[in-house]
Write an enzyme that holds these catalytic residues in place. Structure first.
Site, short mmCIF file in Angstrom:
data_model
loop_
_atom_site.label_atom_id
_atom_site.label_comp_id
_atom_site.label_asym_id
_atom_site.label_seq_id
_atom_site.Cartn_x
_atom_site.Cartn_y
_atom_site.Cartn_z
N THR A 15 0.80 -1.22 0.00
CA THR A 15 0.00 0.00 0.00
C THR A 15 0.83 1.27 0.00
O THR A 15 0.48 2.28 -0.63
CB THR A 15 -0.90 0.01 1.26
OG1 THR A 15 -1.67 -1.17 1.26
CG2 THR A 15 -1.82 1.21 1.29
N ASP A 59 1.97 -7.21 -3.97
CA ASP A 59 1.25 -7.20 -2.70
C ASP A 59 1.96 -8.24 -1.82
O ASP A 59 2.39 -9.29 -2.31
CB ASP A 59 -0.21 -7.63 -2.94
CG ASP A 59 -1.06 -7.46 -1.70
OD1 ASP A 59 -1.87 -6.52 -1.68
OD2 ASP A 59 -0.93 -8.27 -0.76
N SER A 60 2.08 -7.95 -0.54
CA SER A 60 2.88 -8.85 0.29
C SER A 60 2.23 -10.22 0.46
O SER A 60 2.88 -11.16 0.90
CB SER A 60 3.19 -8.22 1.64
OG SER A 60 2.06 -8.26 2.47
N SER A 61 0.97 -10.36 0.09
CA SER A 61 0.35 -11.70 0.13
C SER A 61 0.97 -12.61 -0.92
O SER A 61 0.82 -13.83 -0.85
CB SER A 61 -1.16 -11.60 -0.13
OG SER A 61 -1.73 -10.72 0.78
N THR A 167 4.10 -9.09 15.29
CA THR A 167 2.89 -9.71 14.73
C THR A 167 1.99 -8.59 14.25
O THR A 167 1.87 -7.56 14.93
CB THR A 167 2.12 -10.48 15.84
OG1 THR A 167 2.98 -11.49 16.34
CG2 THR A 167 0.86 -11.11 15.33
N THR A 279 2.93 -21.36 21.07
CA THR A 279 1.62 -21.08 21.66
C THR A 279 0.73 -20.22 20.76
O THR A 279 1.23 -19.36 20.03
CB THR A 279 1.74 -20.40 23.05
OG1 THR A 279 0.43 -20.08 23.52
CG2 THR A 279 2.57 -19.13 23.01
N GLN A 280 -0.57 -20.47 20.84
CA GLN A 280 -1.54 -19.63 20.11
C GLN A 280 -1.71 -18.27 20.76
O GLN A 280 -2.27 -17.35 20.17
CB GLN A 280 -2.92 -20.31 20.09
CG GLN A 280 -2.98 -21.55 19.27
CD GLN A 280 -4.33 -22.24 19.34
OE1 GLN A 280 -5.33 -21.64 19.75
NE2 GLN A 280 -4.38 -23.47 18.90
N1 ASP Z 1 -2.28 -5.83 1.10
C1 ASP Z 1 -1.20 -4.95 1.39
C2 ASP Z 1 0.09 -5.77 1.46
O1 ASP Z 1 0.38 -6.37 2.45
C3 ASP Z 1 -1.45 -4.21 2.64
C4 ASP Z 1 -0.35 -3.25 3.02
O2 ASP Z 1 0.46 -2.85 2.22
O3 ASP Z 1 -0.29 -2.88 4.18
O4 ASP Z 1 0.81 -5.80 0.51
#
Ligand code: ASP
Length: 344
Positions: A15, A59-61, A167, A279-280
């Site tokens: 983003t 995108d980091s995903s 986290t 641990t969760q």
């Molecule tokens: N979806 C975006 C990412 O992780 C969100 C961000 O940039 O914060 O790439």
């Protein structure tokens, strides 16, 4: 006159590098080499800045270990040329990425600061400006000619954390990250307050940067929940090539004492799959053997994840699997603090 610190900003996507097209309302990436036009304040900092950008920001995903290596290679190749590095990624998987980078560099003695933002740089209410400006300022901070930060950090909303302790906790608040088991390294108020006793420093004499880029992602994460069935746990045993399992347990590392559960876990270990107990809970630590509900795991030879986060357990597992370690050493290294990621 002493030379101004030279900082490299590495833009990978997320983003932070977006601007709003006010005609269509859509977010689009902008040419990151023009960052000073978007944030002219950067020119007022007492450092020189260069930028380098992924050819196709992501995108980091969509991050994976090949991208981790790409980021780390940029830093390794430019390590002697620059005094500090600021890496911009999306926030969603920033804790995983930055943790992995922390393991890939041994003997790091320069700052590598990850940051991003919740709102794009071109948004009026953006958090990107403050995050980026302060990250650069921290990366450029030195004491007696030595960088103050000599590790991988993550800066968001007025705090620099040790990256491998973080986290992501909010998809809404600007304060998107936390570090439950380790206090912030730097707090940004009227002054930048460095918490000196908490900062990582090399212990040995060895000062040469070692860059390790062999990561193995043949791992899985299994989160327990009350009522989990044997079928589900057993299905992980069938994963071809699986080498590591991160088991997210309850509280201080507790899991069912049912016979079938311990039997299946034993089968993982017989198949030479490393099982780590994490641990969760967001804060606190596994205390293996503290309750009856974890002593079975201890006897099986499950690795004690102590107070490590799941994100960092994933990164550490990938890293240690890439090394050629005996079973004993693997367990010992996992339970040891290598980059300040786990309680000593
Ligand atoms: N979806 C975006 C990412 O992780 C969100 C961000 O940039 O914060 O790439």
């Amino acid at each position: 006159m002493t030379k101004k610190p030279n900082i490299l900003i590495v833009y990978t996507g997320g983003t932070i590098g977006m601007v709003k097209d006010y005609e269509t309302g859509a977010l689009k990436a902008f040419d990151f080499s023009q960052i000073s036009n978007k944030i002219p304040e950067l020119q007022q900092l007492n450092c020189t800045i260069e930028t380098i950008s992924f050819e196709e920001p992501i995108d980091s995903s969509n991050m994976n270990i090949d991208y981790y290596v790409e980021i780390a290679e940029i830093i390794a190749n430019k390590y002697n040329e620059f005094d500090g590095f600021v890496v911009l990624t999306g926030s969603d998987t920033m804790s995983y990425i930055s943790s992995a980078i922390s393991f890939m560099f041994e003997n790091l003695q320069k700052p590598v600061i990850f940051t991003g933002s919740q709102l794009p740089i071109g948004d009026l209410r953006t958090d990107a400006k403050e995050n980026l400006i302060t990250s650069v300022q921290i990366a450029a901070s030195s004491d007696n000619g030595e960088p103050i930060i000599q590790e991988v950090g993550l800066y968001f909303e007025y705090k620099l954390y040790r990256a491998n302790r973080t986290t992501k906790i909010s998809a809404e608040q600007f304060e998107a990250f936390t570090s439950m088991n380790y206090p912030p390294l730097v707090e940004s108020g009227v002054h930048l307050n460095f918490n000196y006793p908490l900062l990582l420093r090399l212990r040995g004499e060895e000062k040469e940067l070692v860059f390790r880029k062999k990561l193995d992602n043949n791992i899985a994460v299994l989160k327990l929940f009350p009522g989990i069935t044997e079928k589900v746990v057993r299905s992980y045993l069938g994963i071809e090539g699986l080498r590591g399992l991160i088991l997210e347990t309850y509280g201080a590392g507790n899991a069912p004492t049912e016979k079938w559960f311990l039997k299946v876990l034993g089968e993982f270990i017989e198949k030479d799959v490393y099982v780590v107990n994490v641990t969760q809970c967001a804060g606190g630590s596994v205390i293996l053997g503290h309750y009856e509900t974890s002593s079975g795991l201890k006897s099986l030879g499950v690795i004690d994840g102590k107070d490590i986060t799941t994100e960092t357990a994933v990164a550490k597992m990938m890293y240690l699997l890439g090394e050629d370690l005996t079973k004993e050493r693997f367990k010992r290294y996992f339970e040891l603090s290598l980059r300040g990621e786990i309680r000593e």
